[in-house]
Design a protein around this motif. Structure first.
Motif, short mmCIF file in Angstrom:
data_model
loop_
_atom_site.label_atom_id
_atom_site.label_comp_id
_atom_site.label_asym_id
_atom_site.label_seq_id
_atom_site.Cartn_x
_atom_site.Cartn_y
_atom_site.Cartn_z
N ARG A 171 0.83 -1.21 0.00
CA ARG A 171 0.00 0.00 0.00
C ARG A 171 0.86 1.26 0.00
N THR A 204 2.59 1.20 -3.82
CA THR A 204 1.76 1.42 -5.00
C THR A 204 0.32 1.69 -4.58
N ARG A 205 -0.34 2.52 -5.34
CA ARG A 205 -1.73 2.84 -5.04
C ARG A 205 -2.69 2.09 -5.96
N LEU A 206 -2.21 1.07 -6.65
CA LEU A 206 -3.07 0.29 -7.55
C LEU A 206 -3.79 -0.79 -6.73
N PRO A 207 -5.09 -0.66 -6.54
CA PRO A 207 -5.82 -1.60 -5.68
C PRO A 207 -5.75 -3.05 -6.16
N TRP A 208 -5.69 -3.26 -7.48
CA TRP A 208 -5.71 -4.64 -7.99
C TRP A 208 -4.48 -5.42 -7.54
N ILE A 209 -3.36 -4.72 -7.32
CA ILE A 209 -2.16 -5.39 -6.82
C ILE A 209 -2.38 -5.85 -5.38
N HIS A 210 -3.03 -5.00 -4.59
CA HIS A 210 -3.33 -5.36 -3.20
C HIS A 210 -4.25 -6.58 -3.15
N TYR A 211 -5.30 -6.56 -3.99
CA TYR A 211 -6.26 -7.66 -4.00
C TYR A 211 -5.62 -8.96 -4.52
N ARG A 247 7.95 5.46 1.45
CA ARG A 247 7.68 4.68 0.24
C ARG A 247 8.94 3.99 -0.27
#
Length: 409
Positions: free
Chosen positions: A23, A26-33, A115
């Protein structure tokens, strides 16, 4: 059940650290999911395989092995990331405490995560993660031929230049790629050695594991034959048998299978390799291992009828036998060939510079050639694999040893 719940809790807490790094990085949610899905899938598969999916008691089946391998890779990634972030957390707490006590702010407020550090943690963690996945995909069949020349003053003249190929720890129950195993067997034959020695652990647990591969290994050929011994896994000691009779029959089946494949199995006995009027005594013992491993090896029985001044080669699966018994034996075994350690299937080796594996903390003699009291041992890193279904840095090995008489070229 409590142990499983504790394990799952610890696993999820470790994963939370990595999720924080993702988190921050990167702020790309799909990577977190995607990360959450992978970690939960790996955990779920591991728990299933070792509980409800357990079909054969303590037997480490192929699905179990891969479940363990993927869990190991994910845990390694998470633990390395956590080390970085936990170190940062200590720093953040100290900074917050300083500002509260000495900075005059009157409040305890943690600084935000950096970061750069999160990206660095993820980058460093991805290296062993990728290596462990590569080891499962390709490394376990990355066969290497290692060649040595050993000199002896009392080697019979006719055996000067005699070539030995050694393989060990086949562990056929772990195999899952026919073309690669076929390539490995052909590579053994391509060495065109005078004799082939196999130093134990043909299977993981049961003789039937070798059935799909017996025709393949029957292709092994050498002018003076193929000789073998038993390793600790060959006795079926790690299976919950319904009866002692079934266990005993399994061992007899394995012995018969080796002979069917053309292996001359040595069970605390010896043979002579002949060249004209010169000869070498080949001694093979059953497994003898330090600690809780089976101690069926009997040097006295195996050497009955051998002269003390004969040149002797010993096949003994576990190198702890050499350290504890063989090198101090008055019979003087010129060369011992062992396996067993697998080099732990993980380590770093750069010829002439680095040779390291965690297994060195368990075995003093764990891979390659060693000399003590004028006697040599080669500890083969193994042809197959067990447990973790791969190899990283410690590759599957085919050893070729050329015997030389001192003073001759």
């Amino acid at each position: 059940m409590i142990r499983w719940l504790l394990f799952i809790l610890v696993y999820l807490l470790i994963c939370l650290y990595t999720l924080q790094a993702l988190r921050s990085g990167t702020r790309l949610p799909w990577i977190h999911y995607l990360y959450i899905a992978i970690t939960l899938l790996v955990l779920g598969n591991f728990v299933y395989q070792f509980t409800w999916g357990e079909a054969e008691g303590r037997v480490l089946s192929r699905p179990k092995s891969y479940a363990f391998g993927f869990l190991l890779a994910v845990l390694t990634f998470n633990l390395i990331t956590m080390i970085f972030l936990f170190s940062e957390d200590i720093f953040r707490v100290l900074v917050a405490g300083y500002h509260k006590v000495l900075g005059g702010k009157g409040e305890f407020s943690l600084p935000g995560r950096r970061r750069f550090l999160s990206l660095l943690a993820l980058g460093v963690a991805s290296l062993p993660f990728g290596a462990l996945l590569y080891g499962m995909y390709r490394g376990k069949y990355n066969f290497k031929v290692l060649k040595y020349e050993l000199e002896f003053k009392d080697l019979p003249l006719a055996f000067h230049g005699y070539r030995i190929t050694q393989i060990s720890d086949v562990h056929s129950g772990s195999f899952d790629n026919w073309p690669r195993i076929s390539y490995g067997v052909d590579l053994i034959n391509q060495q065109e050695s005078d004799v082939i020695f196999f130093t134990g652990d043909l299977v993981n647990n049961k003789a039937s594991e070798m059935d799909p591969w017996k025709d393949l290994f029957s292709r092994l050929r050498a002018p003076d034959g193929v000789y073998s011994i038993l390793g600790n896994h060959d006795y079926g000691d790690y299976v919950e048998w319904e009866s002692e009779e079934l266990k005993a029959q399994n061992l007899e089946d394995l012995k018969a299978l080796q002979r069917e494949m053309g292996f001359d199995l040595l069970l605390n006995e010896h043979r002579y390799l002949q060249r004209g009027d010169d000869r070498i005594a080949l001694v093979g013992v059953e497994n003898w291992g330090r600690g809780g491993f089976k101690k069926a090896g009997d040097l006295r029985q195996a050497t009955q009828g051998i002269r003390e001044n004969d040149f002797k080669i010993l096949l003994s699966h576990d190198p702890s036998h050499w350290e504890d018994k063989v090198i101090h034996d008055p019979m003087h075994f010129h060369l011992t060939l062992s396996g067993h350690t697998h080099g732990m299937q993980f380590g770093i080796e750069i010829p002439g510079l680095v040779k390291w594996s965690p297994v060195k903390w368990r075995y003093r003699y764990w891979a390659g050639i060693y000399e003590e009291l004028g006697q040599f041992i080669n500890v083969n890193r193994g042809f197959g694999f067990l447990g973790y279904p791969g190899r990283v840095g410690i590759w599957p090995e085919i050893t070729v040893i050329t015997l030389k008489k001192t003073g001759l070229t």
